[in-house]
Design an enzyme around this catalytic site. Structure first.
Site, PDB file in Angstrom:
ATOM      1  N   CYS A   1      -1.446  -2.091 -19.016  1.00  0.00           N
ATOM      2  CA  CYS A   1      -1.271  -1.288 -17.813  1.00  0.00           C
ATOM      3  C   CYS A   1      -0.247  -1.960 -16.908  1.00  0.00           C
ATOM      4  CB  CYS A   1      -2.617  -1.163 -17.081  1.00  0.00           C
ATOM      5  SG  CYS A   1      -2.494  -0.360 -15.481  1.00  0.00           S
TER       6      CYS A   1
ATOM      7  N   ARG B   1      -7.311   3.369  -9.264  1.00  0.00           N
ATOM      8  CA  ARG B   1      -7.398   2.331  -8.231  1.00  0.00           C
ATOM      9  C   ARG B   1      -8.374   2.778  -7.146  1.00  0.00           C
ATOM     10  NH1 ARG B   1      -1.888   3.466  -8.991  1.00  0.00           N
ATOM     11  NH2 ARG B   1      -0.708   1.833 -10.050  1.00  0.00           N
TER      12      ARG B   1
ATOM     13  N   HIS C   1       0.833  -1.204   0.000  1.00  0.00           N
ATOM     14  CA  HIS C   1       0.000   0.000   0.000  1.00  0.00           C
ATOM     15  C   HIS C   1       0.866   1.252   0.000  1.00  0.00           C
ATOM     16  CE1 HIS C   1      -2.573  -2.861   2.687  1.00  0.00           C
ATOM     17  NE2 HIS C   1      -2.599  -3.222   1.432  1.00  0.00           N
TER      18      HIS C   1
END
Length: 747
Positions: free
Chosen positions: A677, A471, A364
């Site tokens: 991507c 995202r 993250h």
């Protein structure tokens, strides 16, 4: 422990305290210490070996061995019994040293007449500093009490070294945390940065390792532990009814905080003469040493819990480590063992760079760092023990290198590199509005990846033609509870408003694997990358999927909407998800909400299986985006988080490019829009080859658009395609050498 041993140990530590207070130089102090240790424990030999570099120990002082061997006798890490102690971090205690495994005879020391050997590591919080050795003629093992007492002495020596008590001439006596250090890790976010260290969790420096009054130190420890226990209980009370995994961690904290064994060991250390904080740090150092040896994930987590709890206790005892973000230097480089996305977002764009001792390229924190365009290096061993707040540091995110306290020549070369990068950026700015058309007339659409509102200004500054991947999971990951639908609507509206008339592809919630929501029950899986994640979670948690789809539809409010489902492995998963979209559209229509002007629903192709789906799937899907990062690791069966294998496989491998080409051909048959991507889309040479394979849309981080466009504008894809075809015909494993040769000839 016997009272006599405690008394002798306190006497010895008292004499060490006197040495700390003396005006003696580093070498003289070391000589005195070896003499007083040998004298206090009634042994013929006491020697202190210190590291002169990461791999070499040097005999720096001795009582009993040949004086001529001091600063001449050196051992490699793992060499001899001394090297064994240093490498393992464990005590070696033997009655017959010459017969022990790994023994190495050093004739210049004159140690052949000594039989018994006790080696104790001198280390502090995982930082290995040296080895304390005592020897004697009589062939007997040292008792448990003697070993324990010498461990306490080694702890004090480590603290004295930290405080600069042994500084002198030569590498082994050089001051700690002042030398220039080159540290290597893994690149996670490209870019270069120069600044000064800001420790996310500042290290506590114990300035009083030895105490005169054991009774008052025990009282200080008892009071601090009680304050710690109250604090943990309060955290538990606040967290009741919340995330179960967080509660488990806090329960582990409470278990350790109330551990009688932990308390007893620290009290024993105090009885031998240590201060309360030195006793805590001694236990913490041993826990870290054990953690290095443990492979079981559960035990490592528990030892990490104890480590964190010890840090909290040290801060209570010393009052250190209470920093304020207002104290940030003007050019902060964040240094931490690890950090969550929420904490990183709080720092925001004030950071110039980030260096993590742990971390991963898919974490993250990495996602946030990329969104904020902050250079990031992960897996940088020793950085939290080596760096001090305010240290000058250079971060090379391109190559995963960190220069701590760099020399002037390194700084000069690094600044030249930054200046060259700045010039390149100026050149890229000049072509920002230029359409990406190759020399042979192919039009390539360059779009950007995003996940935060902070990304959206890059739509204008980078020249991106849209957002190829937004995202949506970051809004879920940085919270302690599930976001409400209205909050998501507001967030998605802001994204669409910022994008204007440019297309935004919203990827639905991609959680699981390494992206674990703090408020959702974590499912332990043997291989989470191949487990319950992304669309699999969405199809099992339909309520969450519907809420997100409703939020996206309402945020569009009559504007075009593009939605993409991640990690689709088979056609039926897409069909089920598409059915949920249609069902949600019908419900929103009945409720009177504005429907999207146009609606595109696509799939991410991240598993090889979807590439072999029936042609009917390619006819049905509105668009496909190849998720290059996951697809590559599954194609090569090489975990991209595993440093042992991830660099073994090249994106320009002929097999992989042939596979990509087959996907392009299947999409061409159905006239299905296709994009790529991932990290490879943002690497100019890789992007060139992907375009040569037929891809006409590439999605990348904003900073990569300029370099990729610059190369594509001056390249002929037909020539590159021929080079790839020739390499395939020759049986080459990778086309990289041939393509690089062609590029050199074009320059």
């Amino acid at each position: 422990m016997a009272d006599g041993t405690e008394t002798e140990s306190r006497k010895l530590l008292g004499r060490l305290r006197e040495e700390m207070a003396s005006e003696a130089a580093g070498q003289e102090r070391l000589d005195r210490i070896t003499h007083l240790i040998a004298d206090s424990i009634h042994r013929e030999v006491c020697s202190i070996y210190l590291f002169r570099d990461d791999e070499t120990l040097e005999l720096c002082a001795t009582e009993g061995l040949s004086p001529e061997s001091v600063h001449k006798t050196r051992l490699r890490l793992g060499e001899g019994l001394v090297g064994r102690v240093a490498k393992s971090g464990k005590v070696v205690n033997t009655a017959d040293a010459p017969s022990s495994k790994g023994f190495r005879f050093m004739p210049e020391t004159g140690e052949e007449k000594y039989s018994s050997f006790l080696g104790v590591p001198v280390q502090r919080l995982g930082e290995k500093l040296g080895v304390l050795v005592v020897q004697s003629r009589d062939a007997r093992e040292f008792s448990a009490d003697e070993v324990y007492a010498l461990e306490v002495v080694a702890m004090v020596l480590a603290e004295m070294a930290e405080l600069g008590a042994f500084v002198g001439e030569g590498a082994a006596l050089s001051p700690l945390h002042q030398q220039s250090v080159l540290l290597r890790g893994g690149p996670a976010q490209e870019g270069s940065a120069e600044g000064h260290v800001w420790l996310h969790e500042p290290r506590v420096v114990v300035t009083n390792p030895i105490a005169e009054d054991p009774h008052s130190e025990r009282e200080r420890l008892t009071e601090a532990v009680e304050e710690l226990r109250v604090g943990v209980d309060k955290m538990l009370e606040i967290s009741q009814g919340g995330d179960k995994d967080q509660l488990k961690v806090l329960e582990a904290y409470r278990m350790f905080a109330n551990s009688k064994g932990w308390m007893r060991r620290m009290e024993e250390d105090i009885a031998l003469g240590l201060s309360a904080e030195a006793a805590v740090e001694k236990e913490q150092s041993q826990a870290r040493a054990r953690m290095e040896q443990v492979t079981d994930p559960y035990l490592r987590e528990r030892l990490a819990d104890l480590d964190d709890l010890s840090n909290r206790l040290l801060r209570i005892l010393t009052g250190q480590g209470k920093t304020d973000s207002a104290d940030l230097p003007p050019d902060p480089i964040l240094v931490a063992r690890n950090i969550g996305p929420g904490d990183l977002l709080e720092y925001g764009r004030s950071l110039k760079g980030i260096v993590l001792e742990e971390g991963s390229v898919g974490s993250h924190a990495t996602i946030v760092a990329r969104a904020l365009a902050i250079p990031l290096v992960v897996h940088v061993g020793r950085i939290t023990t080596e760096a001090l707040n305010g240290d000058h540091v250079l971060v090379d995110g391109d190559h995963g290198v960190v220069h701590l306290r760099p020399e002037d020549t390194v700084v000069s070369a690094f600044r030249d590199k930054i200046a060259m990068q700045a010039k390149a950026q100026e050149r890229y700015t000049s072509i920002r509005e230029t359409p990406t058309v190759t020399q042979d007339g192919a039009r390539i659409n360059l779009v950007m990846n995003a996940g935060l509102m902070a990304d959206l200004p890059s739509l204008e500054t980078s020249g991106a033609e849209g957002v190829g991947l937004f995202r949506t999971e970051l809004q879920f990951l940085v919270r302690n509870k599930m976001p409400k639908r209205l909050e998501l609507v507001t967030q998605y509206q802001r994204v669409l408003d910022a994008a204007g008339d440019k297309r935004v592809v919203f990827r639905t919630l991609d959680i699981g694997s390494d992206k674990v929501l703090p408020y959702m029950k974590h499912v332990a899986e043997p291989n989470p990358a191949l487990g319950w994640r992304a669309i699999r979670v969405g199809l099992d948690k339909r309520g969450v999927m519907r809420m997100q789809l409703q939020a996206l539809i309402r945020a569009a409010n009559g504007r075009p909407l593009t939605v993409m489902f991640p990690f689709v492995a088979q056609a039926e998963e897409y069909r089920e998800a598409r059915w949920e979209v249609n069902k949600t559209i019908e419900r929103e229509k009945r409720l009177g909400h504005a429907l999207p002007e146009t609606l595109e629903v696509g799939a991410m192709l991240e598993t090889p299986s979807l590439a072999f789906a029936p042609q009917k799937f390619f006819d049905e899907v509105d668009f496909i985006s190849i998720g290059g990062n996951d697809l590559k690791q599954f194609f090569f069966a090489a975990d991209r988080e595993n440093e042992l294998v991830r660099r073994r496989y090249d994106s320009l491998n002929v097999s992989f490019l042939t596979f990509i080409e087959s996907i392009v051909e299947r999409c061409d048959i159905s006239e299905t829009p296709l994009s790529f991507c991932g990290e490879d889309a943002g690497r100019p040479v890789e992007a060139l080859c992907l375009a040569a394979m037929g891809l006409r849309t590439l999605s990348m981080r904003p900073a990569s658009i300029g370099p990729v466009k610059s190369l594509l504008l001056r390249s002929n894809l037909q020539e590159v395609r021929k080079i790839i075809a020739d390499a395939r015909h020759r049986g080459d494993q990778s086309v990289r050498p041939a393509v690089m040769e062609w590029l050199r000839n074009q320059a």
